[in-house]
Design a protein around this motif. Structure first.
Motif, PDB file in Angstrom:
ATOM      1  N   ASP A 133     -31.671   9.280 -13.614  1.00 35.30           N
ATOM      2  CA  ASP A 133     -32.911   9.170 -12.835  1.00 35.30           C
ATOM      3  C   ASP A 133     -32.827   9.931 -11.522  1.00 35.30           C
ATOM      4  N   GLU A 134     -31.578  10.186 -11.074  1.00 38.34           N
ATOM      5  CA  GLU A 134     -31.407  10.811  -9.758  1.00 38.34           C
ATOM      6  C   GLU A 134     -31.560  12.328  -9.790  1.00 38.34           C
ATOM      7  N   LEU A 135     -31.697  12.917 -10.993  1.00 38.15           N
ATOM      8  CA  LEU A 135     -31.627  14.376 -11.112  1.00 38.15           C
ATOM      9  C   LEU A 135     -32.948  15.071 -10.797  1.00 38.15           C
ATOM     10  N   ARG A 137     -29.234  17.427  -7.291  1.00 36.73           N
ATOM     11  CA  ARG A 137     -29.688  18.570  -8.110  1.00 36.73           C
ATOM     12  C   ARG A 137     -28.927  18.566  -9.438  1.00 36.73           C
ATOM     13  N   ASN A 138     -29.631  18.898 -10.483  1.00 37.16           N
ATOM     14  CA  ASN A 138     -29.021  18.923 -11.811  1.00 37.16           C
ATOM     15  C   ASN A 138     -28.136  20.176 -11.949  1.00 37.16           C
ATOM     16  N   SER A 139     -26.877  20.042 -11.563  1.00 42.23           N
ATOM     17  CA  SER A 139     -25.961  21.196 -11.668  1.00 42.23           C
ATOM     18  C   SER A 139     -25.281  21.249 -13.035  1.00 42.23           C
ATOM     19  N   ASN A 140     -25.176  20.105 -13.701  1.00 44.76           N
ATOM     20  CA  ASN A 140     -24.428  20.088 -14.973  1.00 44.76           C
ATOM     21  C   ASN A 140     -25.069  20.956 -16.050  1.00 44.76           C
ATOM     22  N   THR A 141     -26.406  20.964 -16.111  1.00 42.87           N
ATOM     23  CA  THR A 141     -27.054  21.780 -17.144  1.00 42.87           C
ATOM     24  C   THR A 141     -26.684  23.248 -16.947  1.00 42.87           C
ATOM     25  N   GLY A 196     -23.569  12.496 -18.445  1.00 46.00           N
ATOM     26  CA  GLY A 196     -23.917  11.280 -17.717  1.00 46.00           C
ATOM     27  C   GLY A 196     -24.207  10.119 -18.649  1.00 46.00           C
ATOM     28  N   GLY A 197     -24.249   8.925 -18.038  1.00 50.35           N
ATOM     29  CA  GLY A 197     -24.655   7.728 -18.776  1.00 50.35           C
ATOM     30  C   GLY A 197     -23.658   7.215 -19.800  1.00 50.35           C
ATOM     31  N   VAL A 198     -22.354   7.580 -19.640  1.00 54.33           N
ATOM     32  CA  VAL A 198     -21.387   7.115 -20.651  1.00 54.33           C
ATOM     33  C   VAL A 198     -20.390   6.097 -20.104  1.00 54.33           C
ATOM     34  N   SER A 199     -20.494   5.723 -18.804  1.00 59.48           N
ATOM     35  CA  SER A 199     -19.509   4.750 -18.306  1.00 59.48           C
ATOM     36  C   SER A 199     -20.039   3.324 -18.446  1.00 59.48           C
ATOM     37  N   ALA A 200     -19.583   2.432 -17.561  1.00 63.88           N
ATOM     38  CA  ALA A 200     -19.820   1.008 -17.797  1.00 63.88           C
ATOM     39  C   ALA A 200     -21.040   0.454 -17.070  1.00 63.88           C
ATOM     40  N   TYR A 222     -27.079   1.146 -16.436  1.00 64.28           N
ATOM     41  CA  TYR A 222     -28.058   2.127 -16.916  1.00 64.28           C
ATOM     42  C   TYR A 222     -27.394   3.216 -17.755  1.00 64.28           C
ATOM     43  N   ASP A 223     -26.199   2.911 -18.263  1.00 66.16           N
ATOM     44  CA  ASP A 223     -25.475   3.885 -19.077  1.00 66.16           C
ATOM     45  C   ASP A 223     -25.793   3.625 -20.549  1.00 66.16           C
ATOM     46  N   PHE A 224     -26.827   4.326 -21.053  1.00 68.11           N
ATOM     47  CA  PHE A 224     -27.375   4.019 -22.384  1.00 68.11           C
ATOM     48  C   PHE A 224     -27.027   5.065 -23.440  1.00 68.11           C
ATOM     49  N   LEU A 279     -20.560  13.685 -22.403  1.00 68.41           N
ATOM     50  CA  LEU A 279     -19.624  14.069 -21.338  1.00 68.41           C
ATOM     51  C   LEU A 279     -19.938  13.258 -20.084  1.00 68.41           C
ATOM     52  N   PRO A 280     -18.904  12.849 -19.341  1.00 69.05           N
ATOM     53  CA  PRO A 280     -19.171  12.091 -18.116  1.00 69.05           C
ATOM     54  C   PRO A 280     -20.014  12.909 -17.145  1.00 69.05           C
ATOM     55  N   GLY A 281     -20.872  12.231 -16.382  1.00 68.21           N
ATOM     56  CA  GLY A 281     -21.811  12.928 -15.507  1.00 68.21           C
ATOM     57  C   GLY A 281     -21.181  13.592 -14.303  1.00 68.21           C
ATOM     58  N   ASN A 282     -20.063  13.064 -13.816  1.00 66.71           N
ATOM     59  CA  ASN A 282     -19.402  13.697 -12.680  1.00 66.71           C
ATOM     60  C   ASN A 282     -19.115  15.158 -13.030  1.00 66.71           C
ATOM     61  N   PRO A 283     -19.575  16.095 -12.206  1.00 64.47           N
ATOM     62  CA  PRO A 283     -19.542  17.501 -12.619  1.00 64.47           C
ATOM     63  C   PRO A 283     -18.154  18.044 -12.991  1.00 64.47           C
TER      64      PRO A 283
HETATM   65  N1  LIG Z   1     -17.008   0.186 -13.500  1.00 63.05           N
HETATM   66  C1  LIG Z   1     -16.745   1.437 -13.872  1.00 63.05           C
HETATM   67  N2  LIG Z   1     -17.363   2.456 -13.269  1.00 63.05           N
HETATM   68  C2  LIG Z   1     -17.107   3.700 -13.609  1.00 63.05           C
HETATM   69  C3  LIG Z   1     -16.150   3.963 -14.632  1.00 63.05           C
HETATM   70  C4  LIG Z   1     -15.514   2.879 -15.268  1.00 63.05           C
HETATM   71  O1  LIG Z   1     -14.681   3.060 -16.165  1.00 63.05           O
HETATM   72  N3  LIG Z   1     -15.877   1.649 -14.878  1.00 63.05           N
HETATM   73  N4  LIG Z   1     -15.867   5.255 -14.928  1.00 63.05           N
HETATM   74  C5  LIG Z   1     -16.030   6.205 -13.842  1.00 63.05           C
HETATM   75  C6  LIG Z   1     -15.809   7.526 -14.298  1.00 63.05           C
HETATM   76  S1  LIG Z   1     -14.211   7.915 -14.608  1.00 63.05           S
HETATM   77  C7  LIG Z   1     -16.776   8.463 -14.357  1.00 63.05           C
HETATM   78  S2  LIG Z   1     -16.400  10.088 -14.706  1.00 63.05           S
HETATM   79  C8  LIG Z   1     -18.156   8.162 -14.112  1.00 63.05           C
HETATM   80  C9  LIG Z   1     -18.964   8.720 -15.285  1.00 63.05           C
HETATM   81  O2  LIG Z   1     -20.166   8.166 -15.277  1.00 63.05           O
HETATM   82  P1  LIG Z   1     -21.349   8.559 -16.254  1.00 63.05           P
HETATM   83  O3  LIG Z   1     -20.953   9.503 -17.259  1.00 63.05           O
HETATM   84  O4  LIG Z   1     -21.959   7.298 -16.702  1.00 63.05           O
HETATM   85  O5  LIG Z   1     -22.268   9.377 -15.270  1.00 63.05           O
HETATM   86  P2  LIG Z   1     -23.328   8.886 -14.259  1.00 63.05           P
HETATM   87  O6  LIG Z   1     -23.015   7.519 -13.776  1.00 63.05           O
HETATM   88  O7  LIG Z   1     -24.625   9.140 -14.837  1.00 63.05           O
HETATM   89  O8  LIG Z   1     -23.044   9.926 -13.090  1.00 63.05           O
HETATM   90  C10 LIG Z   1     -21.809  10.016 -12.428  1.00 63.05           C
HETATM   91  C11 LIG Z   1     -21.967  10.929 -11.225  1.00 63.05           C
HETATM   92  O9  LIG Z   1     -22.306  12.245 -11.636  1.00 63.05           O
HETATM   93  C12 LIG Z   1     -23.540  12.674 -11.073  1.00 63.05           C
HETATM   94  N5  LIG Z   1     -24.283  13.428 -12.088  1.00 63.05           N
HETATM   95  C13 LIG Z   1     -24.722  12.941 -13.246  1.00 63.05           C
HETATM   96  N6  LIG Z   1     -25.389  13.886 -13.921  1.00 63.05           N
HETATM   97  C14 LIG Z   1     -25.381  14.986 -13.156  1.00 63.05           C
HETATM   98  C15 LIG Z   1     -25.924  16.284 -13.305  1.00 63.05           C
HETATM   99  N7  LIG Z   1     -26.622  16.618 -14.409  1.00 63.05           N
HETATM  100  N8  LIG Z   1     -25.739  17.188 -12.323  1.00 63.05           N
HETATM  101  C16 LIG Z   1     -25.034  16.837 -11.213  1.00 63.05           C
HETATM  102  N9  LIG Z   1     -24.493  15.619 -11.019  1.00 63.05           N
HETATM  103  C17 LIG Z   1     -24.677  14.699 -11.955  1.00 63.05           C
HETATM  104  C18 LIG Z   1     -24.238  11.392 -10.747  1.00 63.05           C
HETATM  105  O10 LIG Z   1     -25.215  11.573  -9.775  1.00 63.05           O
HETATM  106  C19 LIG Z   1     -23.094  10.512 -10.327  1.00 63.05           C
HETATM  107  O11 LIG Z   1     -22.731  10.786  -8.994  1.00 63.05           O
HETATM  108  O12 LIG Z   1     -18.353   6.797 -13.976  1.00 63.05           O
HETATM  109  C20 LIG Z   1     -17.386   6.115 -13.171  1.00 63.05           C
HETATM  110  N10 LIG Z   1     -17.747   4.738 -13.005  1.00 63.05           N
END
Ligand SMILES: Nc1nc2c(c(=O)[nH]1)N[C@H]1C(S)=C(S)[C@@H](COP(=O)(O)OP(=O)(O)OC[C@H]3O[C@@H](n4cnc5c(N)ncnc54)[C@H](O)[C@@H]3O)O[C@H]1N2
Ligand code: MOO
Length: 403
Positions: A188-190, A203-207, A251-255, A258-260, A298-302
């Motif tokens: 939702d933040e993108l 900003r959506n940098s991952n795409t 994004g959306g794969v952690s715990a 809103y990780d669906f 893939l995890p959302g963290n870039p």
């Molecule tokens: N309680 C827990 N919290 C988290 C865990 C865990 O095991 N338990 N894992 C951490 C790890 S490791 C990671 S990596 C992140 C991965 O989270 P998600 O894949 O669900 O990603 P989001 O929560 O959606 O986003 C994480 C971070 O990345 C930024 N983001 C997302 N999409 C983009 C995009 N397209 N371009 C730029 N940046 C993006 C987003 O704003 C967040 O800052 O979870 C930890 N948490």
């Protein structure tokens, strides 16, 4: 953490899939050789004649009989692009020859111009110089014989292969079609890169990062607009990617609440090979299969997105593109400075590889965690720190993941 795979186990899962099930996604097409850079050969390329097609002089000098003693009479000159049409070389004779020219009949060696003196039309070998049969000559067919397959299907074409194909007379080549890779960022933040984000937006940098990586590894990126963090929006978006050969979500794969991504993939007929690896960045990464394509969550963290792409997606994408036996690009390097980390996970830390003639060293860039795109851009590789190591000494050899 017990249901997470180790890095080695996860790599083995991807490799197994590639060996057992992945075949190039579609048929091939014929392209001009000049447009074939980075494409994967779909046909074997064979030599249409012996290589070299004649015994070739490798030096400017004189074609002679190596067994001759004493002086030799110079009969004439032969250069590349010409053939000697005079009589075969006899004992006591020499023919001036240039690099790349065909050796005249009767000669079996070439003396370099630097090793002789000439008076009138007589050639004198410098004192102390000896000559053996075959010296400074590449025999006909020494490199390849007519009919030999010199490039096999599944090879990716770069300068070495393209130059070879040209030497074999292939003005066009048959290559595999490139896999189409759907890219679906979630969150939702993108906002789009062209928009001004509010304080709480990103900003959506991952795409952009993923589309570039897809191109770099031989795929055609098909970016979709970012999807909101709801089950319904995700499922609808996933359905729209069905035509792609590979689906990448970010994004959306952690715990989090809103990780669906995982439930949405399951609801659309997916099954998972793994849902997490003991690695950092990249721990929550998901690999699975949808009814019509492979999928990575893939995890959302870039930085997590990019590391998991290089480690897991790149080899599978290359295999889908027809490349034979792709593996991640690992190399070895020596640590320039000591490293301290927390054990338990395999770490992939942004680092600078400095290649050298005698030694290749690697230095960490230092980072603020898996969102630190600035540190990632200062790096040119990732230092791989094994999960059982808390500290590594300067001078230790480690693995690096190249990009
Ligand atoms: N309680 C827990 N919290 C988290 C865990 C865990 O095991 N338990 N894992 C951490 C790890 S490791 C990671 S990596 C992140 C991965 O989270 P998600 O894949 O669900 O990603 P989001 O929560 O959606 O986003 C994480 C971070 O990345 C930024 N983001 C997302 N999409 C983009 C995009 N397209 N371009 C730029 N940046 C993006 C987003 O704003 C967040 O800052 O979870 C930890 N948490
Ligand atoms: O392990 Mo996550 O992938 O960095 O924060």
């Amino acid at each position: 953490m017990s249901d997470l795979l180790t890095c080695a186990q996860a790599l083995a899962v991807v490799q197994n899939e590639m060996q057992d099930r992945v075949s190039p996604v579609r048929v091939s097409e014929t392209v001009p050789l000049g447009d074939s850079l980075g494409r994967v050969l779909a046909q074997p390329l064979a030599a249409d004649r012996d290589q070299p097609p004649f015994p070739r002089s490798t030096r400017d000098g004189f074609a002679v009989r190596s067994s001759d003693a004493g002086t030799r009479t110079i009969l004439g000159t032969i250069r590349a692009g010409k053939i000697w049409t005079g009589p075969a070389l006899q004992q006591g004779q020499a023919i001036e020859i240039m690099t790349g020219a065909p050796l005249p009949d009767g000669a079996d060696a070439v003396i370099m111009i630097e090793h002789v003196s000439i008076s009138e039309s007589t050639l004198h070998l410098d004192t102390g110089r000896t000559l053996t049969a075959g010296e400074n000559v590449v025999p006909r067919a020494a490199e390849a014989s007519e009919g030999d397959v010199l490039l096999t299907q599944g090879i990716r074409l770069h300068a070495a292969e393209i130059a070879l194909a040209a030497s074999l007379g292939y003005a066009t080549v048959e290559v595999y079609l490139q896999p189409r890779v759907a890219i679906l960022a979630t969150g939702d933040e993108l906002v789009d890169v062209s928009q001004k984000p509010a304080t709480h937006q990103i900003r959506n940098s991952n795409t952009h990062g993923l589309a570039t990586l897809v191109r770099a590894y031989g795929g055609i990126p098909v970016p979709f607009p970012p999807v909101a963090d709801t089950r319904e929006a995700l499922e609808t978006a996933i359905d729209q990617t069905k035509d792609a050969d590979l689906l990448l979500l970010s994004g959306g794969v952690s715990a989090g609440k809103y990780d669906f991504v995982e439930p949405a993939l399951l609801a659309r007929g997916g099954r998972f090979f793994f849902t997490g690896i003991k690695m950092q960045p990249g721990k929550p990464v998901v690999f699975g299969q949808m009814p019509s394509q492979y999928v990575f969550g893939l995890p959302g963290n870039p930085i997590s997105t990019q590391v998991t792409f290089l480690l897991l997606v790149a080899p599978l994408l290359r295999a889908l593109g027809g490349e034979a036996y792709p593996t991640p690009h690992f190399a070895q390097a020596t640590l320039a400075k000591p490293v301290k980390t927390k054990p338990g996970l395999t770490r992939f830390l942004p680092a600078i590889l400095t290649p050298g003639l005698d030694k290749t060293t690697v230095t960490l860039t230092g980072w603020q965690g898996s969102g630190d795109l600035a540190s990632n851009a200062r790096a040119n590789c990732y230092a791989v720190i094994p999960p059982d190591r808390e500290s590594l000494a300067e001078g230790e050899a480690i693995t690096v993941l190249l990009r």
